[in-house]
Design a protein around this motif. Structure first.
Motif, mmCIF file in Angstrom:
data_model
loop_
_atom_site.group_PDB
_atom_site.id
_atom_site.type_symbol
_atom_site.label_atom_id
_atom_site.label_comp_id
_atom_site.label_asym_id
_atom_site.label_seq_id
_atom_site.Cartn_x
_atom_site.Cartn_y
_atom_site.Cartn_z
ATOM 1 N N ARG A 57 0.844 -1.189 0.000
ATOM 2 C CA ARG A 57 0.000 0.000 0.000
ATOM 3 C C ARG A 57 0.884 1.245 0.000
ATOM 4 O O ARG A 57 1.793 1.380 0.815
ATOM 5 C CB ARG A 57 -0.902 0.008 1.233
ATOM 6 N N LYS A 58 0.576 2.163 -0.891
ATOM 7 C CA LYS A 58 1.388 3.375 -1.011
ATOM 8 C C LYS A 58 0.597 4.661 -0.773
ATOM 9 O O LYS A 58 1.077 5.579 -0.122
ATOM 10 C CB LYS A 58 2.061 3.416 -2.377
ATOM 11 N N LEU A 59 -0.597 4.736 -1.331
ATOM 12 C CA LEU A 59 -1.400 5.940 -1.195
ATOM 13 C C LEU A 59 -2.806 5.586 -0.730
ATOM 14 O O LEU A 59 -3.509 4.816 -1.379
ATOM 15 C CB LEU A 59 -1.470 6.691 -2.529
ATOM 16 N N SER A 60 -3.190 6.140 0.408
ATOM 17 C CA SER A 60 -4.532 5.939 0.949
ATOM 18 C C SER A 60 -5.405 7.137 0.606
ATOM 19 O O SER A 60 -4.921 8.267 0.513
ATOM 20 C CB SER A 60 -4.475 5.770 2.465
ATOM 21 N N VAL A 61 -6.679 6.869 0.410
ATOM 22 C CA VAL A 61 -7.633 7.931 0.067
ATOM 23 C C VAL A 61 -8.843 7.830 0.989
ATOM 24 O O VAL A 61 -9.397 6.747 1.182
ATOM 25 C CB VAL A 61 -8.112 7.799 -1.396
ATOM 26 N N THR A 62 -9.230 8.952 1.552
ATOM 27 C CA THR A 62 -10.468 9.037 2.321
ATOM 28 C C THR A 62 -11.354 10.098 1.692
ATOM 29 O O THR A 62 -10.906 11.232 1.477
ATOM 30 C CB THR A 62 -10.193 9.400 3.791
ATOM 31 N N CYS A 63 -12.593 9.724 1.411
ATOM 32 C CA CYS A 63 -13.557 10.647 0.816
ATOM 33 C C CYS A 63 -14.713 10.855 1.782
ATOM 34 O O CYS A 63 -15.270 9.892 2.311
ATOM 35 C CB CYS A 63 -14.107 10.093 -0.495
ATOM 36 N N SER A 64 -15.053 12.098 2.029
ATOM 37 C CA SER A 64 -16.167 12.418 2.912
ATOM 38 C C SER A 64 -17.470 12.407 2.127
ATOM 39 O O SER A 64 -17.664 13.208 1.210
ATOM 40 C CB SER A 64 -15.948 13.794 3.553
ATOM 41 N N LEU A 65 -18.366 11.506 2.500
ATOM 42 C CA LEU A 65 -19.654 11.399 1.807
ATOM 43 C C LEU A 65 -20.776 12.091 2.568
ATOM 44 O O LEU A 65 -21.839 12.350 2.005
ATOM 45 C CB LEU A 65 -20.012 9.924 1.604
ATOM 46 N N SER A 66 -20.550 12.385 3.840
ATOM 47 C CA SER A 66 -21.567 13.006 4.694
ATOM 48 C C SER A 66 -21.367 14.512 4.776
ATOM 49 O O SER A 66 -20.241 15.012 4.672
ATOM 50 C CB SER A 66 -21.499 12.431 6.115
ATOM 51 N N ASP A 67 -22.467 15.217 4.992
ATOM 52 C CA ASP A 67 -22.383 16.632 5.307
ATOM 53 C C ASP A 67 -21.968 16.767 6.769
ATOM 54 O O ASP A 67 -22.462 16.040 7.632
ATOM 55 C CB ASP A 67 -23.744 17.295 5.071
ATOM 56 N N ALA A 68 -21.062 17.677 7.048
ATOM 57 C CA ALA A 68 -20.534 17.827 8.408
ATOM 58 C C ALA A 68 -21.631 18.130 9.427
ATOM 59 O O ALA A 68 -21.471 17.815 10.618
ATOM 60 C CB ALA A 68 -19.474 18.920 8.441
ATOM 61 N N VAL B 20 -13.025 4.721 1.452
ATOM 62 C CA VAL B 20 -11.574 4.574 1.577
ATOM 63 C C VAL B 20 -11.080 3.662 0.459
ATOM 64 O O VAL B 20 -11.692 2.627 0.171
ATOM 65 C CB VAL B 20 -11.189 3.980 2.947
ATOM 66 N N ILE B 21 -9.991 4.055 -0.178
ATOM 67 C CA ILE B 21 -9.364 3.223 -1.213
ATOM 68 C C ILE B 21 -7.855 3.210 -0.980
ATOM 69 O O ILE B 21 -7.249 4.259 -0.753
ATOM 70 C CB ILE B 21 -9.642 3.749 -2.637
ATOM 71 N N TRP B 22 -7.264 2.008 -1.021
ATOM 72 C CA TRP B 22 -5.813 1.867 -0.887
ATOM 73 C C TRP B 22 -5.229 1.577 -2.266
ATOM 74 O O TRP B 22 -5.622 0.631 -2.940
ATOM 75 C CB TRP B 22 -5.466 0.739 0.069
ATOM 76 N N ASN B 23 -4.254 2.379 -2.653
ATOM 77 C CA ASN B 23 -3.629 2.265 -3.960
ATOM 78 C C ASN B 23 -2.227 1.692 -3.786
ATOM 79 O O ASN B 23 -1.448 2.179 -2.959
ATOM 80 C CB ASN B 23 -3.594 3.640 -4.619
ATOM 81 N N ILE B 24 -1.928 0.653 -4.554
ATOM 82 C CA ILE B 24 -0.740 -0.150 -4.275
ATOM 83 C C ILE B 24 0.222 -0.184 -5.462
ATOM 84 O O ILE B 24 -0.142 0.142 -6.588
ATOM 85 C CB ILE B 24 -1.144 -1.586 -3.886
ATOM 86 N N GLY B 25 1.472 -0.572 -5.163
ATOM 87 C CA GLY B 25 2.486 -0.677 -6.190
ATOM 88 C C GLY B 25 3.666 -1.464 -5.680
ATOM 89 O O GLY B 25 3.651 -1.988 -4.570
ATOM 90 N N PRO B 26 4.734 -1.558 -6.469
ATOM 91 C CA PRO B 26 5.907 -2.330 -6.061
ATOM 92 C C PRO B 26 6.573 -1.718 -4.837
ATOM 93 O O PRO B 26 6.449 -0.499 -4.603
ATOM 94 C CB PRO B 26 6.820 -2.262 -7.296
ATOM 95 N N PRO B 27 7.292 -2.503 -4.045
ATOM 96 C CA PRO B 27 7.970 -1.970 -2.845
ATOM 97 C C PRO B 27 8.922 -0.844 -3.204
ATOM 98 O O PRO B 27 9.439 -0.762 -4.329
ATOM 99 C CB PRO B 27 8.729 -3.194 -2.317
ATOM 100 N N TYR B 28 9.144 0.031 -2.230
ATOM 101 C CA TYR B 28 10.078 1.131 -2.430
ATOM 102 C C TYR B 28 11.480 0.598 -2.693
ATOM 103 O O TYR B 28 11.898 -0.421 -2.131
ATOM 104 C CB TYR B 28 10.105 2.039 -1.191
ATOM 105 N N LYS B 29 12.230 1.305 -3.517
ATOM 106 C CA LYS B 29 13.596 0.899 -3.839
ATOM 107 C C LYS B 29 14.575 1.831 -3.143
ATOM 108 O O LYS B 29 14.282 2.970 -2.874
ATOM 109 C CB LYS B 29 13.818 0.939 -5.352
#
Length: 204
Positions: free
Chosen positions: A128-139, A195-204
């Protein structure tokens, strides 16, 4: 890893219509208790212990229309924040519902080792490299449920930064998956997020 930007945000990026459709769609699916790591087939007392760390209801989604909406923001954040992480795939989307007193304590989204032996072979060998959180509710529809980031992992002193930029409905926050964060208990109403986790190869 020292980074200039702990997270990158897009205020009110998603339309109310998109948020409404996603909430309606998510609520039509079968929800489960949100887990942490490899915690399947828990006994009742183990579930009680888990809820001290994390207590939320989730639905797993794998719909192209959701990814198509969110991916451009991930790419833009990755560039604008200067992270430039190499990612090429996304895990299942997690539609999350935090009801009264539900929360998620301090945690980071990344694992110690790359994925292996996954049913989805596109995940194997990646992290996992980049996490995303999106707010769907009104505050105004809930109280509490603040998204907080640790100030450079200074957890023992509980020094944190509240991510107020997530509060406007439709806002998106992108951050490196190794950043420690939490969702404080909701005290009133329901907080919906994606929430979405975006993945890729390990860091070099």
């Amino acid at each position: 890893m020292n980074l200039k930007h702990q997270y990158w945000y897009f205020e009110s990026a998603l339309t109310p219509r998109f948020c409404d459709e996603l909430i309606k769609y998510g609520n039509q699916q079968k929800e489960t208790l949100g887990l942490t790591g490899d915690t399947l087939n828990l006994k009742e007392e183990q579930i009680d212990d888990l809820k001290k760390k994390r207590n939320s209801n989730v639905v797993w989604l794998n719909d192209l229309w959701i990814y198509k909406e969110i991916h451009p923001y991930v790419r833009t954040a990755n560039t604008n924040a200067g992270w430039n992480f190499d990612w090429n795939y996304s895990e299942l989307c997690q539609f999350t519902k935090y009801k009264k007193q539900q929360h998620y304590g301090w945690h980071c989204d990344s694992w110690e080792e790359p994925y292996k032996n996954q049913k989805d072979v596109n995940m194997n060998g990646k992290i996992r490299k980049l996490s995303v959180t999106c707010s769907l509710s009104d505050a105004k529809d809930y109280k509490g449920g603040e998204l907080e980031f640790s100030q450079r992992n200074n957890l023992e002193k509980d020094v944190s930064t509240t991510c107020t930029q997530i509060l406007p409905r439709g806002s998106i926050v992108v951050f490196p998956s190794f950043e420690w964060h939490r969702v404080k208990p909701v005290t009133e109403g329901i907080r919906y997020s994606l929430v979405i986790w975006n993945i890729g190869p390990p860091y070099k």
